[in-house]
Design an enzyme around this catalytic site. Structure first.
Site, PDB file in Angstrom:
ATOM      1  N   ASP A   1       0.792  -1.356  -0.252  1.00 25.21           N
ATOM      2  CA  ASP A   1      -0.101   0.207  -0.178  1.00 25.21           C
ATOM      3  C   ASP A   1       1.093   1.161  -0.283  1.00 25.21           C
ATOM      4  O   ASP A   1       2.466   1.265   0.015  1.00 25.21           O
ATOM      5  CB  ASP A   1      -0.732  -0.161   1.036  1.00 25.21           C
ATOM      6  CG  ASP A   1      -1.897   0.788   0.780  1.00 25.21           C
ATOM      7  OD1 ASP A   1      -2.172   1.324  -0.365  1.00 25.21           O
ATOM      8  OD2 ASP A   1      -3.182   0.441   1.548  1.00 25.21           O
TER       9      ASP A   1
ATOM     10  N   ASP B   1     -10.680   1.687  -3.578  1.00 27.82           N
ATOM     11  CA  ASP B   1     -10.879   1.178  -2.532  1.00 27.82           C
ATOM     12  C   ASP B   1     -12.041   1.173  -2.572  1.00 27.82           C
ATOM     13  O   ASP B   1     -13.123   0.389  -1.266  1.00 27.82           O
ATOM     14  CB  ASP B   1     -10.231   2.217  -1.416  1.00 27.82           C
ATOM     15  CG  ASP B   1      -9.299   1.881  -0.749  1.00 27.82           C
ATOM     16  OD1 ASP B   1      -8.585   1.185  -1.550  1.00 27.82           O
ATOM     17  OD2 ASP B   1      -8.589   2.958  -0.775  1.00 27.82           O
TER      18      ASP B   1
END
Length: 725
Positions: free
Chosen positions: A455, A524
């Protein structure tokens, strides 16, 4: 003219011709293959490539060369900017040598070496036209010895495009709505997109396309560029009243350099990121076909079946209770999951997002026996194990930040505002890099980790390296290269390791990071309405097997929108499928549908992850028709979806894109995960028949006349399976 005077590369219907007789070579043609040209044909191409000399202009033709400068009369964006102590600002490169060679796999490569006695740089340009028709352009600048440092301010790779390329398309977006398309006319001046986020960002231009007005998925001539770089970027499409030599405008891109970021000492080199240029005479689908086939031909492109994945984040967040995770794992195995990924929350002090980031040790208070109990059970159930990291970031409330404040990528005067309670770790600091390598290597080795979700959740603001004496040096480029080097080293130590590029969802998706990763997290957002658009445009560059697409909760955390599980399951089928919810909370009927979807994914992933993506041009923006075709259109799977209402009661006949009118087909509607709801008492007759079994339809009917598609309810989708008879 001979090949020594005009270099001509050809592959996959694309032609690229360069005149080598001018002091700096000029591009004569980039676009549709002109066929096998004789010496006379090459001479004619060169003759017709010379621009006029207008009244009240320069007394010689204004050229647009492979390395355009003001010395040639070019007043647009120059190929490079820089200076040496405030001087040497008017480069005048000249061709030193040219080499052309054919590639074994098809296509060819042209290497041009330029000498510039003003800036004292040796410039090497490489044009590589691959077997798929994608033209990769790279540049290397080397400072000559025994001269003061040269401050490089920018390098831009540019190719000319014709007047008919009068409309441009690129992308913008935000968190949870990445890759939103935007179009405009290409008028005089420069359409410039600059990225100053330290990564491409959720508003990444992604792909800059110029084409004939009204170009679509299936029609229109288009030219495009993608900057394969994971740091700051610059894209441009530029048109001047004078044109660009014999052409009308230019398309280009490169790395956006911060002032003082690249200082070339004697003998030092700057390697510009690769810019990928592609042309298509068949619209946007033609472009995506070139990029997809190029990526699939890479030596390290994933070829094993893409495992059905469960990610734990939306199921448990920071609540890492072993019993809860074991129950989730057991249920995942029952529905057909093949890889479990433990997300954020497993390391020391990480009970929320305010602390612990950077302390890459398993939290003994939460995991007294380490991750072994969970990992062992995952493997007993026949699944792979993955783990979440965010190596490039750090919380100030961490042992790492307290022990090594000098490792922060931030001004010496102070760290500035946080983002998601975190700051940036200077991975280019060799000690920090070694720490990350050792911690990640040890964890991967100890738990035999198959997969890393990597990430990158904040932008790089005031990204400077803290150096001795309080000197702060720009650090985005060094940070990007260090992250690449860390990924490369980990994969060398662990050859079977797979890495996902995630950056608040889709904030770091580019062909630079994809040289080192096996998958991207497109967004997301698990809302299928948003995902229909996000996945459509992510697929403009990337094939489906590289795009993470997950089945999420009934009420999407990102939008609070409630959708049916059928719509969510069908939407997530078209990608590298996964699950992003707590399976233990589903009803038995829902578990049955998820299990059926998992089986459907495994049935169709050989097609979805190798076939050609096709998308229909529809007048109604609320409807989607797309599919994936096997070679020779021997088989296909289509999705017909609706995201909102529209005025029309009926869609009318809609051709299925990509099918051949020269073949006959059978089709049926797959209802494994449920049948779609529609706005009719009785659907079109073919739908009723296809819901009960195969129906035969001639190719011309499917490819040209089309099928009257059912008017679905909003947020509904339907799967159509097609096989050639």
């Amino acid at each position: 003219m001979s090949s020594d005077e005009v270099a001509y590369l050809r592959a996959a219907g694309v032609g690229f011709a360069v005149d080598l007789t001018t002091p700096v070579p000029t591009v004569l043609h980039w676009g549709e293959d002109l066929g096998e040209l004789s010496p006379e044909g090459l001479a004619a191409l060169a003759l017709t490539g010379g621009p006029a000399v207008p009244i009240n202009s320069l007394d010689v033709p204004r050229l647009f060369s492979v390395w355009p400068t003001e010395a040639e009369g070019w007043v647009g964006t120059p190929a490079h900017l820089g200076h040496r102590g405030g001087a040497a600002t008017t480069p005048r490169p000249r061709l030193a040598r040219a080499e052309r060679r054919d590639l074994d796999e098809g296509g060819g490569e042209l290497v041009l070496v330029l000498d510039d006695d003003v800036s004292d740089l040796d410039i090497t340009l490489v044009y590589r036209l691959d077997a798929h028709g994608v033209l990769a352009v790279t540049a290397k600048l080397k400072a000559r010895a025994a001269r003061p440092d040269y401050d490089l301010a920018g390098v831009t790779a540019m190719l000319p495009i014709p007047r008919r390329a009068a409309e441009v398309l690129d992308f913008t977006g935000r968190w949870l709505r990445e890759r939103s398309p935007q179009r405009r006319a290409l008028t005089h001046g420069a359409h410039v997109r600059e990225v100053r986020r330290g990564k491409p960002g959720t508003d990444s231009p992604y792909l800059l396309v110029a084409g004939v007005p009204g170009f679509g998925f299936r029609s229109g001539e288009v030219w495009a560029v993608h900057v394969g770089w994971s740091g700051d970027q610059r894209y441009l499409a530029e048109r001047l009243p004078e044109g660009a030599g014999a052409h009308s405008a230019v398309l280009g891109g490169g790395e956006l350099l911060r002032p003082g970021e690249v200082r070339l000492s004697p003998g030092a080199e700057y390697h510009a990121p690769t810019c990928y240029f592609a042309w298509s005479g068949d619209g946007l689908d033609g472009l995506s076909a070139r990029f997809h086939s190029m990526l699939r031909a890479r030596p390290r492109h994933p070829v094993s079946p893409r495992p059905l994945l469960l990610n734990t984040w939306d199921a448990v967040h920071f609540d890492h209770d072993l019993d809860r995770l074991l129950a989730l794992t057991e249920t995942a195995a029952k529905v057909g999951v093949e890889r479990v990924v433990l997300d954020d929350g497993w390391f020391r002090g990480r009970r929320d997002d305010t602390a612990g980031l950077g302390d890459w040790y398993v939290d003994e208070t939460v995991w007294p026996a380490g991750l072994t109990p969970l990992v062992a059970r995952v493997r007993e159930l026949g699944m792979q194990f993955g783990l979440w990291f965010e190596p490039e970031m750090v919380n100030l409330d961490s042992d790492l930040a307290r022990a090594h404040p000098e490792w922060l990528l931030a001004p010496s005067a102070g760290v500035g505002p946080p983002s998601r309670q975190q700051y940036v770790l200077n991975v280019a600091n060799e000690d920090a890099w070694e720490y990350l390598l050792n911690r990640m290597h040890e964890l991967i080795s100890e738990y035999r980790i198959d997969y890393i979700k990597w990430d990158h959740n904040r932008e790089l603001l005031e990204a400077v390296s803290r150096e001795r004496g309080g000197r702060d040096r720009p650090g985005v480029r060094a940070q990007t290269l260090a992250a690449y080097r860390l990924m490369d080293r980990l994969r060398a130590l662990h050859p079977g390791l797979e890495i996902e590029s995630c950056a608040s969802g889709g904030g770091r998706i580019d062909l630079g990071v994809l040289r080192r990763t096996d998958r991207v997290w497109a967004s997301d957002s698990s809302d299928p309405v948003e995902r229909q658009m996000i996945q459509r445009w992510t697929g403009q560059l990337l094939p489906l097997e590289l795009i993470g697409a997950h089945f999420g909760a009934e009420r999407a955390p990102s939008t609070r929108r409630v959708t049916t599980d059928t719509f969510r399951l069908i939407t997530s089928l078209f990608g590298h499928a996964g699950i992003e919810l707590d399976l233990t909370r589903l009803t038995p009927d829902q578990i049955t549908r998820v299990s059926a979807w998992a089986a459907l994914y495994k049935e169709f992933r050989p097609l979805l992850h190798s076939g050609e993506v096709v998308r229909a041009d529809l007048a109604d923006d609320e409807e989607f028709l797309y599919g994936v075709l096997a070679p020779g259109s021997a088989a296909a799977l289509y999705c017909w979806a609706r995201v909102a209402t529209s005025p029309e009661l009926q869609s009318g006949r809609v051709p299925l894109p990509g099918l051949s009118p020269g073949h006959d087909y059978r089709l049926r509607i797959r209802t494994d995960v449920g049948a779609p709801g529609g706005r009719h008492r009785q659907p079109p007759a073919w739908v009723s028949a296809a819901l009960t079994g195969w129906i035969d339809v001639p190719g011309p009917v499917l490819a040209h006349a089309g099928l009257p598609m059912p008017t679905l309810d909003p947020q509904q989708a339907m799967l159509i399976e097609v096989r050639r008879r």
